[in-house]
Each structure stands twice: as C-alpha cells, then as structure tokens.
Design a protein around this motif. Structure first.
Motif, short mmCIF file in Angstrom:
data_model
loop_
_atom_site.label_atom_id
_atom_site.label_comp_id
_atom_site.label_asym_id
_atom_site.label_seq_id
_atom_site.Cartn_x
_atom_site.Cartn_y
_atom_site.Cartn_z
N PRO A 106 0.80 -1.22 0.00
CA PRO A 106 0.00 0.00 0.00
C PRO A 106 0.83 1.28 0.00
CG PRO A 106 -0.93 -1.57 1.53
CD PRO A 106 0.38 -2.15 1.06
N VAL A 107 2.00 1.28 0.65
CA VAL A 107 2.78 2.51 0.67
C VAL A 107 3.33 2.84 -0.71
CG1 VAL A 107 5.14 1.75 1.27
CG2 VAL A 107 4.27 3.90 2.14
N LEU A 108 3.67 1.82 -1.49
CA LEU A 108 4.15 2.08 -2.86
C LEU A 108 3.03 2.60 -3.74
CD1 LEU A 108 6.63 -0.88 -3.38
CD2 LEU A 108 7.14 1.51 -2.79
N VAL A 109 1.82 2.09 -3.55
CA VAL A 109 0.67 2.63 -4.26
C VAL A 109 0.43 4.08 -3.81
CG1 VAL A 109 -1.81 2.40 -4.70
CG2 VAL A 109 -0.36 0.36 -4.59
N GLY A 110 0.60 4.33 -2.52
CA GLY A 110 0.45 5.69 -2.00
C GLY A 110 1.48 6.65 -2.58
N VAL A 111 2.71 6.18 -2.76
CA VAL A 111 3.74 7.01 -3.39
C VAL A 111 3.32 7.35 -4.82
CG1 VAL A 111 6.10 6.96 -4.33
CG2 VAL A 111 5.69 6.32 -1.96
N ALA A 112 2.85 6.34 -5.56
CA ALA A 112 2.41 6.57 -6.94
C ALA A 112 1.24 7.54 -6.99
CB ALA A 112 2.04 5.24 -7.59
N ALA A 113 0.41 7.52 -5.94
CA ALA A 113 -0.74 8.44 -5.88
C ALA A 113 -0.37 9.81 -5.34
CB ALA A 113 -1.85 7.83 -5.02
N GLY A 114 0.89 9.96 -4.88
CA GLY A 114 1.35 11.25 -4.38
C GLY A 114 0.96 11.56 -2.94
N LEU A 115 0.69 10.52 -2.13
CA LEU A 115 0.33 10.77 -0.74
C LEU A 115 1.56 11.20 0.05
CD1 LEU A 115 -1.92 7.64 -0.04
CD2 LEU A 115 -2.65 9.95 -0.62
N PRO A 116 1.51 12.37 0.69
CA PRO A 116 2.69 12.86 1.43
C PRO A 116 3.17 11.91 2.52
CG PRO A 116 1.04 14.60 1.21
CD PRO A 116 0.42 13.33 0.71
N ASP A 117 2.23 11.27 3.26
CA ASP A 117 2.61 10.33 4.31
C ASP A 117 3.42 9.17 3.75
OD1 ASP A 117 1.21 11.90 6.06
OD2 ASP A 117 -0.51 10.56 6.22
N ALA A 118 3.06 8.72 2.56
CA ALA A 118 3.78 7.62 1.93
C ALA A 118 5.20 8.05 1.56
CB ALA A 118 3.02 7.13 0.69
N TRP A 119 5.34 9.27 1.09
CA TRP A 119 6.68 9.76 0.73
C TRP A 119 7.59 9.89 1.94
CZ3 TRP A 119 9.00 10.23 -3.86
CH2 TRP A 119 8.21 10.14 -4.99
N ILE A 120 7.01 10.09 3.11
CA ILE A 120 7.80 10.14 4.35
C ILE A 120 8.16 8.73 4.79
CG2 ILE A 120 7.69 10.73 6.82
CD1 ILE A 120 5.82 13.07 5.94
N PHE A 121 7.23 7.78 4.64
CA PHE A 121 7.44 6.42 5.13
C PHE A 121 8.45 5.63 4.30
CE2 PHE A 121 6.35 1.90 5.30
CZ PHE A 121 6.33 1.68 6.68
N VAL A 122 8.44 5.80 2.98
CA VAL A 122 9.28 4.97 2.11
C VAL A 122 10.77 5.06 2.43
CG1 VAL A 122 10.05 4.64 -0.29
CG2 VAL A 122 7.63 4.70 0.25
N PRO A 123 11.35 6.25 2.63
CA PRO A 123 12.78 6.26 3.00
C PRO A 123 13.07 5.50 4.29
CG PRO A 123 12.08 8.45 2.35
CD PRO A 123 10.84 7.60 2.43
N ALA A 124 12.18 5.60 5.27
CA ALA A 124 12.36 4.86 6.52
C ALA A 124 12.27 3.35 6.27
CB ALA A 124 11.31 5.28 7.54
N MET A 125 11.38 2.95 5.39
CA MET A 125 11.25 1.53 5.05
C MET A 125 12.51 1.02 4.35
SD MET A 125 8.37 -0.30 2.63
CE MET A 125 8.95 0.41 1.09
N ILE A 126 13.07 1.81 3.47
CA ILE A 126 14.28 1.41 2.76
C ILE A 126 15.45 1.29 3.73
CG2 ILE A 126 15.99 2.16 1.05
CD1 ILE A 126 13.58 3.35 -0.53
N VAL A 127 15.61 2.28 4.62
CA VAL A 127 16.69 2.22 5.60
C VAL A 127 16.50 1.01 6.52
CG1 VAL A 127 17.68 3.38 7.61
CG2 VAL A 127 17.20 4.67 5.54
N GLY A 128 15.30 0.76 6.95
CA GLY A 128 15.03 -0.40 7.80
C GLY A 128 15.35 -1.71 7.09
N SER A 129 15.03 -1.79 5.81
CA SER A 129 15.34 -2.99 5.03
C SER A 129 16.84 -3.19 4.90
CB SER A 129 14.72 -2.91 3.65
OG SER A 129 13.32 -2.89 3.74
N LEU A 130 17.56 -2.11 4.69
CA LEU A 130 19.02 -2.21 4.57
C LEU A 130 19.64 -2.65 5.89
CD1 LEU A 130 19.75 0.95 2.41
CD2 LEU A 130 19.85 -1.44 1.69
N ILE A 131 19.16 -2.09 7.01
CA ILE A 131 19.66 -2.49 8.32
C ILE A 131 19.33 -3.96 8.60
CG2 ILE A 131 19.39 -2.14 10.81
CD1 ILE A 131 18.99 0.88 10.16
#
Length: 138
Positions: A106-131
């Motif tokens: 859902p967050v990737l769909v939210g990014v595609a839809a331009g939801l600001p909350d999704a744009w904030i969450f995705v970098p945190a998700m990427i960093v968490g995945s890398l860690i």
C-alpha cells in the motif's frame, strides 16, 4: 521475456488498483482496524478475508499446473520452521505497521498516488530494510 514483463506489470497494476479501491492506501483505515478499543474500522478484515478466500481457491488450481503461464518455475517456500529471525521480523513488521499504518504494498501505491505520508514512510522503510539485511540473529 516480454510476456513475463507484461504479466508482472498487469499483476502489479491489478494489485495496486485493488489496494486503492479497498482504501488500503489510506493509513487511517489500517490504524482504525488496529484500534479495537476505540473507533474500530472493520474494512481491513473484509479485505483480508476476500484476499484469503480468492488465494485459497486459486492456489488449488494454479499449483496443479506444470509451470507458471508466463514461464519460469513456481517458487513456493520449502521452509516451515518458526525461528528467531522469523519471529523478530514479524514483530518489527507488525510494530512498524501498527505505528505508521503502512506496509510495503500500500505505501508504494500511496507514493504513486502522491500521498505525502507515503513519501515520508518509504525512505524509513528502505533504511530499515538495509539495516535488517545486515543484522544476523543467532
């Protein structure tokens, strides 16, 4: 190769459309489902029940085929062990989902839809995945 890419794009588009139509890109729907002692919203339960029902029926037919329609092999997990890594991953995923109201689809769909909350969450998700990829549990 092209038919596989077209099938992958079509599947992703269908999944994204389903998430958007069902309201699962709205993190407050998810958070409302988790608020069982407050203003509980059962929408997520109905979406999950529908998805489980379709999957339970479809997998019986699909896995009887010798291979996927667009080539390759079926990749069904062989491991059925519940270990520390699985439990820790599930706990971290659940905590993040409960705090933010988003999970990866859902967050990737939210990014595609331009939801600001999704744009904030995705970098945190990427960093968490890398860690998580760097952390090894005994």
């Amino acid at each position: 190769m092209i038919s596989g890419l077209v099938a992958a794009f079509a599947s992703g588009a269908l999944f994204g459309a389903g998430l958007a139509i069902s309201g699962m890109t709205n993190r407050f729907v998810v958070l409302g489902f988790l608020d069982v002692f407050g203003d509980w919203n059962p929408t997520l339960a109905f979406v999950m029940a529908g998805a489980v029902a379709v999957t339970a029926i479809a997998f019986r037919f699909v896995l009887r085929q010798p291979s996927p329609a667009c080539g390759g092999n079926f990749r069904v997990p062989a491991a059925d062990v519940v270990d520390k890594r699985l439990i820790a991953g599930a706990a971290i995923f659940g905590a993040g989902w409960g705090l933010a109201g988003f999970c990866p689809g859902p967050v990737l769909v939210g990014v595609a839809a331009g939801l600001p909350d999704a744009w904030i969450f995705v970098p945190a998700m990427i960093v968490g995945s890398l860690i998580a990829g760097k952390v090894a549990l005994p």
